[in-house]
Design a protein around this motif. Structure first.
Motif, PDB file in Angstrom:
ATOM      1  N   ALA A 343       1.123  -0.905   0.242  1.00 37.35           N
ATOM      2  CA  ALA A 343       0.134  -0.235  -0.111  1.00 37.35           C
ATOM      3  C   ALA A 343       1.143   1.455  -0.194  1.00 37.35           C
ATOM      4  CB  ALA A 343      -0.897  -0.439   1.397  1.00 37.35           C
ATOM      5  N   GLU A 344       2.020   0.962   0.483  1.00 36.81           N
ATOM      6  CA  GLU A 344       2.600   2.431   0.673  1.00 36.81           C
ATOM      7  C   GLU A 344       3.763   2.912  -0.666  1.00 36.81           C
ATOM      8  OE1 GLU A 344       5.599   1.405   3.964  1.00 36.81           O
ATOM      9  OE2 GLU A 344       4.335   2.446   5.422  1.00 36.81           O
ATOM     10  N   GLN A 345       3.598   1.347  -1.343  1.00 35.50           N
ATOM     11  CA  GLN A 345       4.241   1.702  -2.064  1.00 35.50           C
ATOM     12  C   GLN A 345       3.810   2.112  -3.370  1.00 35.50           C
ATOM     13  OE1 GLN A 345       7.924   1.428  -2.740  1.00 35.50           O
ATOM     14  NE2 GLN A 345       7.665   1.621  -0.187  1.00 35.50           N
ATOM     15  N   LEU A 346       2.203   1.154  -3.253  1.00 36.38           N
ATOM     16  CA  LEU A 346       1.458   2.347  -4.568  1.00 36.38           C
ATOM     17  C   LEU A 346       0.849   2.908  -4.443  1.00 36.38           C
ATOM     18  CD1 LEU A 346      -0.835   1.451  -6.522  1.00 36.38           C
ATOM     19  CD2 LEU A 346      -2.069   1.046  -4.546  1.00 36.38           C
ATOM     20  N   ALA A 347       0.565   4.496  -2.998  1.00 37.28           N
ATOM     21  CA  ALA A 347       0.882   5.855  -3.624  1.00 37.28           C
ATOM     22  C   ALA A 347       2.000   6.385  -3.603  1.00 37.28           C
ATOM     23  CB  ALA A 347       0.325   5.459  -1.096  1.00 37.28           C
ATOM     24  N   SER A 348       3.264   5.300  -3.252  1.00 38.23           N
ATOM     25  CA  SER A 348       4.717   6.153  -3.466  1.00 38.23           C
ATOM     26  C   SER A 348       4.682   6.493  -4.873  1.00 38.23           C
ATOM     27  CB  SER A 348       5.839   5.813  -2.786  1.00 38.23           C
ATOM     28  OG  SER A 348       6.607   6.288  -3.555  1.00 38.23           O
ATOM     29  N   ALA A 349       4.423   5.423  -5.792  1.00 33.66           N
ATOM     30  CA  ALA A 349       4.006   5.309  -7.110  1.00 33.66           C
ATOM     31  C   ALA A 349       3.144   6.486  -8.016  1.00 33.66           C
ATOM     32  CB  ALA A 349       4.270   3.958  -7.657  1.00 33.66           C
ATOM     33  N   ASN A 350       1.769   6.166  -7.522  1.00 33.16           N
ATOM     34  CA  ASN A 350       0.813   7.405  -7.503  1.00 33.16           C
ATOM     35  C   ASN A 350       1.486   8.579  -7.597  1.00 33.16           C
ATOM     36  OD1 ASN A 350      -1.438   5.311  -8.863  1.00 33.16           O
ATOM     37  ND2 ASN A 350      -1.846   5.218  -7.120  1.00 33.16           N
ATOM     38  N   TRP A 351       2.036   8.639  -6.379  1.00 35.87           N
ATOM     39  CA  TRP A 351       2.054  10.622  -6.303  1.00 35.87           C
ATOM     40  C   TRP A 351       3.867  10.641  -7.320  1.00 35.87           C
ATOM     41  CZ3 TRP A 351       0.823  13.960  -2.830  1.00 35.87           C
ATOM     42  CH2 TRP A 351       1.204  15.127  -2.744  1.00 35.87           C
ATOM     43  N   LEU A 352       4.270   9.895  -7.196  1.00 35.12           N
ATOM     44  CA  LEU A 352       6.044  10.044  -8.403  1.00 35.12           C
ATOM     45  C   LEU A 352       4.469  10.470  -9.478  1.00 35.12           C
ATOM     46  CD1 LEU A 352       8.104  10.539  -8.680  1.00 35.12           C
ATOM     47  CD2 LEU A 352       8.621   7.542  -8.779  1.00 35.12           C
ATOM     48  N   VAL A 353       3.728  10.380 -10.312  1.00 34.06           N
ATOM     49  CA  VAL A 353       3.506   9.642 -11.510  1.00 34.06           C
ATOM     50  C   VAL A 353       2.756  11.465 -11.853  1.00 34.06           C
ATOM     51  CG1 VAL A 353       1.490   9.136 -12.866  1.00 34.06           C
ATOM     52  CG2 VAL A 353       3.388   7.592 -12.158  1.00 34.06           C
ATOM     53  N   LYS A 354       1.704  11.167 -10.263  1.00 37.56           N
ATOM     54  CA  LYS A 354       1.775  12.623 -10.753  1.00 37.56           C
ATOM     55  C   LYS A 354       2.568  14.116 -10.204  1.00 37.56           C
ATOM     56  CE  LYS A 354      -2.953  10.522  -8.156  1.00 37.56           C
ATOM     57  NZ  LYS A 354      -3.825  10.473  -6.513  1.00 37.56           N
ATOM     58  N   SER A 355       3.619  14.023  -9.748  1.00 34.87           N
ATOM     59  CA  SER A 355       4.285  15.094  -9.791  1.00 34.87           C
ATOM     60  C   SER A 355       5.368  15.046 -10.655  1.00 34.87           C
ATOM     61  CB  SER A 355       5.285  14.845  -8.512  1.00 34.87           C
ATOM     62  OG  SER A 355       4.426  14.315  -7.293  1.00 34.87           O
ATOM     63  N   LEU A 356       5.373  14.288 -11.530  1.00 34.46           N
ATOM     64  CA  LEU A 356       6.133  13.896 -12.968  1.00 34.46           C
ATOM     65  C   LEU A 356       4.915  14.765 -13.731  1.00 34.46           C
ATOM     66  CD1 LEU A 356       7.379  10.726 -13.266  1.00 34.46           C
ATOM     67  CD2 LEU A 356       9.028  13.358 -13.198  1.00 34.46           C
ATOM     68  N   HIS A 357       3.403  14.581 -12.842  1.00 31.36           N
ATOM     69  CA  HIS A 357       2.496  15.683 -15.228  1.00 31.36           C
ATOM     70  C   HIS A 357       2.731  16.523 -14.331  1.00 31.36           C
ATOM     71  CE1 HIS A 357      -1.150  16.297 -17.311  1.00 31.36           C
ATOM     72  NE2 HIS A 357      -1.108  16.605 -15.799  1.00 31.36           N
ATOM     73  N   GLN A 358       2.462  17.295 -13.187  1.00 35.22           N
ATOM     74  CA  GLN A 358       2.052  18.442 -12.250  1.00 35.22           C
ATOM     75  C   GLN A 358       3.842  19.436 -12.858  1.00 35.22           C
ATOM     76  OE1 GLN A 358       0.965  18.731  -8.057  1.00 35.22           O
ATOM     77  NE2 GLN A 358       2.469  21.285  -8.284  1.00 35.22           N
ATOM     78  N   ARG A 359       4.936  18.923 -12.837  1.00 33.37           N
ATOM     79  CA  ARG A 359       6.045  19.171 -13.781  1.00 33.37           C
ATOM     80  C   ARG A 359       6.021  19.585 -14.297  1.00 33.37           C
ATOM     81  NH1 ARG A 359      10.682  18.010 -15.527  1.00 33.37           N
ATOM     82  NH2 ARG A 359      12.548  18.921 -14.174  1.00 33.37           N
ATOM     83  N   ALA A 360       5.738  18.717 -15.884  1.00 32.46           N
ATOM     84  CA  ALA A 360       6.195  19.030 -16.923  1.00 32.46           C
ATOM     85  C   ALA A 360       4.468  20.408 -17.427  1.00 32.46           C
ATOM     86  CB  ALA A 360       5.503  17.298 -17.938  1.00 32.46           C
ATOM     87  N   GLN A 361       3.526  20.129 -16.829  1.00 30.07           N
ATOM     88  CA  GLN A 361       2.664  20.961 -16.971  1.00 30.07           C
ATOM     89  C   GLN A 361       2.924  22.577 -16.837  1.00 30.07           C
ATOM     90  OE1 GLN A 361       0.168  20.605 -18.930  1.00 30.07           O
ATOM     91  NE2 GLN A 361      -0.830  18.828 -19.486  1.00 30.07           N
ATOM     92  N   THR A 362       3.335  22.828 -15.349  1.00 30.19           N
ATOM     93  CA  THR A 362       3.688  23.899 -14.889  1.00 30.19           C
ATOM     94  C   THR A 362       4.965  24.880 -15.865  1.00 30.19           C
ATOM     95  OG1 THR A 362       3.429  22.641 -12.611  1.00 30.19           O
ATOM     96  CG2 THR A 362       4.887  24.984 -12.812  1.00 30.19           C
ATOM     97  N   ILE A 363       6.401  23.471 -16.310  1.00 32.27           N
ATOM     98  CA  ILE A 363       7.536  23.449 -17.038  1.00 32.27           C
ATOM     99  C   ILE A 363       6.421  24.686 -18.000  1.00 32.27           C
ATOM    100  CG2 ILE A 363       9.135  23.324 -18.040  1.00 32.27           C
ATOM    101  CD1 ILE A 363       9.959  20.864 -16.263  1.00 32.27           C
ATOM    102  N   LEU A 364       5.584  24.392 -18.942  1.00 35.71           N
ATOM    103  CA  LEU A 364       5.393  24.277 -19.887  1.00 35.71           C
ATOM    104  C   LEU A 364       3.807  25.762 -20.058  1.00 35.71           C
ATOM    105  CD1 LEU A 364       4.915  23.782 -22.778  1.00 35.71           C
ATOM    106  CD2 LEU A 364       2.402  22.686 -22.076  1.00 35.71           C
ATOM    107  N   LYS A 365       3.203  26.033 -18.905  1.00 39.05           N
ATOM    108  CA  LYS A 365       3.169  27.337 -18.780  1.00 39.05           C
ATOM    109  C   LYS A 365       3.888  28.412 -18.293  1.00 39.05           C
ATOM    110  CE  LYS A 365      -0.835  28.663 -15.402  1.00 39.05           C
ATOM    111  NZ  LYS A 365      -1.982  28.361 -14.506  1.00 39.05           N
TER     112      LYS A 365
END
Length: 505
Positions: A343-365
């Protein structure tokens, strides 16, 4: 009113720096190479993360003239994604990742060149993980590694010196080499350390000074240049006098050099040209590692319709997937500790994917807003660079200045005018003489460089003359500011430039 201990209940709001928030901030300020290294570590550590191999099978995009017309421009916040983390909006980190990662890479934004205020979608959807390049076939590992300078010299020492005592002296000199290829230690100190006569050290130093590259093992710049001139058979009394007065050459005092060297202006010019052709640091750069090419985070180009198109570089970061199927199979029949770990690894994986998406969108904006405000630079060059500070972009994209600072640090954009760090477009403002629009400090430095490059030997501009010329162009600048910019550009003073340009070609 009594004085004594009592209990009070208070309610207040405060920002808690959770480990996930720290990770998101760290990812935002990482360069693309640092992000790639971080993702590789997470792939090894987290069994529920896997690389999206579909990225290697993405269809090739059509050429610009074969693509469908761009959709009608929409509102800027809607075009780049209104669910970004800002100082006023909510974070998308609680959204379902399965709703965000079903499209391919190529997150892009376009805005009309004629109307920079209008922004339109470049391509549908975006993935926070970006596709990697083709897998390395291993052929790069077969290339021969270049030898170091010391290995190169040690081989020459074995081939040219047979006496074991002389080889010992040579090996000691090689060990004392600095980055420039010199041995500043005196012959007496080396001789004292080895227990030999200083003359033996001096003889070996002169002998090894003819090794490839010539000029090594000298104590100072004069000895380095002398060794190279002797190798070229161009060392004579006049050249020796020139080497003894290198400080006059640095000041461009050509009249005194002519008197010291007892030559005319034409001969002195030839001697100076020979000195300039030599290598003052023959050891520098020999052991340097190959320069790493800068990979842009954002790509920018113009369409045939005159629009500027911005899109994320799909090669700057690998794409990631959360292995939900593996989690579902592993959790069946697992013990309590194993389920908690998964469960901890699943939450960490989901958060990393979301963080990468947010990073990409912020850089582009941020990049799209930055390029919109620097549209004059894209059309006309550095001379039309606008003065800009972090607050201008932060207010436009509704983010905090610290977030904009992290986004623009170590992030690069490939524009039609070259590859630039996003920080390059933030410059201080210099007031206009008539109270008009202020000028960018970078544009003023560019103008100073152009004015000095256009000088003639008969008309050398002093700092006061440069100030007067800039004020005629509407730039209210002080003389000390011009001198500071000139020194930052490594432009000599007007006196030195006059001496240098008066030298015969």
């Amino acid at each position: 009113m009594s004085i004594g201990p009592r209990l009070e209940l208070r309610q207040a709001q405060s920002l808690v720096m959770t480990p996930q928030l720290r990770q998101a901030i760290k990812l935002l300020q990482f360069s693309n190479m640092e992000v790639a290294a971080f993702v590789e570590e997470e792939l090894e550590r987290n069994p529920l993360l896997e690389r999206d191999e579909r990225a290697d099978a993405l269809p090739e995009r059509a050429a610009l003239d074969q693509r469908d017309p761009l959709p009608e421009p929409r509102d800027a916040a809607e075009a780049v994604g209104g669910d970004l983390l800002t100082t006023t909006g909510a974070s998308p980190l609680d959204a379902d990742p399965h709703d965000q990662y079903e499209n391919g890479p190529g997150d892009g934004v376009a805005y009309d060149n004629a109307d920079p205020g209008r922004l339109s979608d470049r391509s549908p959807g975006a993935n926070g993980g970006l596709s990697g390049g083709p897998e390395d076939d291993g052929t790069a590992l077969l290339a021969e590694q270049p030898r170091s300078l010391r290995e190169h010299l040690a081989e020459q020492l074995r081939l040219n010196i047979a006496d074991p005592a002389e080889r010992l002296i040579g090996a000691h000199l090689i060990a004392l080499l600095d980055a420039a290829g010199r041995v500043p230690t005196s012959d007496e100190d080396i001789a004292s350390a080895l227990g030999i006569a200083p003359e033996a050290v001096a003889a070996m130093r002169a002998r090894m000074g003819r090794f490839d590259p010539p000029g090594l093992f000298a104590q100072d710049l004069r000895g380095c240049l002398e060794a190279q001139l002797r190798e070229l058979d161009r060392f004579d009394p006049a050249m020796a006098a020139l080497l003894d007065n290198l400080e006059l050459l640095a000041r461009r005092d050509l009249k005194r050099l002519q008197a010291v060297c007892e030559v005319d202006a034409e001969d002195l010019a030839e001697m100076i040209a020979e000195i300039r052709a030599l290598d003052p640091k023959p050891g520098a750069g020999f052991d340097d590692a190959p320069m790493q090419a800068v990979v842009p985070d954002v790509l920018m180009f113009a369409t045939p319709k005159g629009e500027w198109v911005l899109e994320l570089n799909p090669d700057t970061m690998p794409r990631l997937l959360v292995s939900g199927g593996f989690y579902a199979r592993a959790v069946v029949g697992a013990g309590r500790d194993t389920r908690q770990y998964l469960a901890e690894q699943l939450a960490s994986a989901n958060w990393l994917v979301k963080s990468l998406h947010q990073r990409a969108q912020t850089i582009l904006k941020v990049a799209s807003e930055l390029m919109r405000q620097q549209d004059g630079f894209l059309r006309h060059g550095v001379g039309h660079l606008r003065p800009l500070i972090l607050r201008d972009i932060a207010d436009a994209v509704e983010m905090h200045e610290s977030t904009v600072s992290r986004v623009t640090t170590n992030k690069y954009i490939a524009t039609p005018r070259g590859l630039f760090e996003l920080k390059y477009f933030f410059t201080t403002a210099i007031a206009a003489t008539a109270g008009g629009e202020s000028h960018s400090a970078e544009a003023v430095r560019h103008r100073i460089r152009a004015m000095v490059a256009a000088e003639t030997p008969q008309e050398i501009l002093s700092d006061d003359a440069i100030v007067a010329a800039l004020r005629r162009e509407g730039v209210d600048i002080a003389r000390r500011t011009v001198a500071k910019y000139r020194e930052a550009l490594r432009i000599p003073s007007s006196v030195q430039r006059k001496r240098e340009k008066s030298m015969p070609a």
